[in-house]
Design an enzyme around this catalytic site. Sequence first.
Site, mmCIF file in Angstrom:
data_model
loop_
_atom_site.group_PDB
_atom_site.id
_atom_site.type_symbol
_atom_site.label_atom_id
_atom_site.label_comp_id
_atom_site.label_asym_id
_atom_site.label_seq_id
_atom_site.Cartn_x
_atom_site.Cartn_y
_atom_site.Cartn_z
ATOM 1 N N LYS A 193 0.855 -1.185 0.000
ATOM 2 C CA LYS A 193 0.000 0.000 0.000
ATOM 3 C C LYS A 193 0.889 1.232 0.000
ATOM 4 C CE LYS A 193 -3.571 2.471 2.510
ATOM 5 N NZ LYS A 193 -4.606 2.429 3.547
ATOM 6 N N ARG A 203 -10.436 11.025 1.779
ATOM 7 C CA ARG A 203 -10.321 11.834 3.007
ATOM 8 C C ARG A 203 -11.620 12.603 3.258
ATOM 9 N NH1 ARG A 203 -4.332 11.950 3.267
ATOM 10 N NH2 ARG A 203 -4.041 9.714 2.970
ATOM 11 N N LYS A 245 -2.400 -1.570 -3.688
ATOM 12 C CA LYS A 245 -3.216 -0.364 -3.632
ATOM 13 C C LYS A 245 -2.361 0.888 -3.692
ATOM 14 C CE LYS A 245 -6.260 1.915 -0.425
ATOM 15 N NZ LYS A 245 -6.822 1.909 0.891
ATOM 16 N N SER A 271 -10.194 5.992 -4.511
ATOM 17 C CA SER A 271 -11.093 7.136 -4.684
ATOM 18 C C SER A 271 -10.629 8.117 -5.763
ATOM 19 C CB SER A 271 -11.253 7.863 -3.346
ATOM 20 O OG SER A 271 -9.996 8.282 -2.842
HETATM 21 C C1 PBG Z 1 -7.132 3.459 5.495
HETATM 22 C C2 PBG Z 1 -7.605 3.473 4.091
HETATM 23 C C3 PBG Z 1 -7.472 4.499 3.149
HETATM 24 C C4 PBG Z 1 -8.107 4.054 1.992
HETATM 25 C C5 PBG Z 1 -8.609 2.790 2.251
HETATM 26 N N1 PBG Z 1 -8.262 2.430 3.547
HETATM 27 C C6 PBG Z 1 -6.925 5.867 3.295
HETATM 28 C C7 PBG Z 1 -5.474 6.051 3.422
HETATM 29 O O1 PBG Z 1 -4.699 5.108 3.536
HETATM 30 O O2 PBG Z 1 -5.062 7.215 3.446
HETATM 31 C C8 PBG Z 1 -8.224 4.820 0.714
HETATM 32 C C9 PBG Z 1 -9.231 4.286 -0.237
HETATM 33 C C10 PBG Z 1 -9.535 5.205 -1.356
HETATM 34 O O3 PBG Z 1 -8.868 6.226 -1.558
HETATM 35 O O4 PBG Z 1 -10.481 4.877 -2.070
HETATM 36 N N2 PBG Z 1 -8.217 3.218 6.373
#
Ligand code: PBG
Length: 319
Positions: A193, A203, A245, A271
């Site tokens: 990730k 966010r 991811k 997202s």
């Molecule tokens: C952490 C988490 C995130 C996303 C999924 N799980 C945010 C991050 O790591 O900053 C992002 C998913 C997305 O952007 O669609 N709980």
Amino acid sequence: MERPRRLRQSPAMRRLVAETRLHPADLILPLFVREGTTEAIPISSMPGVVQHSLDSLRAAIAEAASLGLGGVMLFGVPEHKDAIGSGATDPNGILNVATRVAVAEAGDALVVQTDLCLDEFTDHGHCGVLDARGRVDNDASLLRYRDMGLAQASAGSQLLGLSGMMDGQVAAVRDALDGAGFSDTPLLGYSAKYASAFYGPFREAVQSSLVGDRRTYQQDPANRREGTHELLLDIEEGADILMVKPAMSYLDVLADAAALSPVPVWAYQVSGEYAMIEAAAANGWIDRTRAIHESVVSIKRAGADAVLTYFAAEIAKAL
Ligand code: PBG
């Protein structure tokens, strides 16, 4: 002369030789559930995506099931946050309540999954707890993850998505679950990730309180070999499924994962990937339907066995 165009000459021929196909069962729909709301609230940076109430969550689960989706991934948006993310481990916290509601609605039709990370629940917005100097404390965070894992498994989650990027998180949660009679609850390791700008709209979706960034625990986008290291560690620690991811900017990492992993490999079209397609399509700059299909087919072609995507329901409807 070699004539590869022979196999491209008609829609039927192209369909016959297509190497990659989308199927609803390979798609997982992320869903946001907000505490204290009685109706769904739109997320402006993600047109078409909402923060659900418990009622609208039920309807979304019923639709996902009727479309034959593989599963849903739940995220909680709590009313109150604190330094340790108490809402994450509270059986009456929004994510655990939503899990019980979703499991009851889904029955055997799809796999209800939960995000296991503290960032939605902490007032500082980090994925773990902080030490006295304000740094994210890895091992103290693991203790919180163990409790969060137990809370989610008790609520009936059928797959825990460990997205916090703390070292040792898969082994820690596995140990906690096994010690409490949850040895059958599987773990999805968000193994590779990256600290990505493409999480921007998320966010807003979870009303994140984060100031700064997550670069001390999420990976540097520059690093491919390190992605392999993280994937191998999660396999060793007992992850049942691995995740890469974001998806589109990391297809090389995804292909590496598909080549090395003995367990399923998934990818998360995040997202910002969703928002970019929606924004360009809204301006008439790309063909929305084709761009959606192409983006998700490409993620599967690179090696994903299943894809988390905010387009899941829409794609399934089109199939
Ligand atoms: C952490 C988490 C995130 C996303 C999924 N799980 C945010 C991050 O790591 O900053 C992002 C998913 C997305 O952007 O669609 N709980």
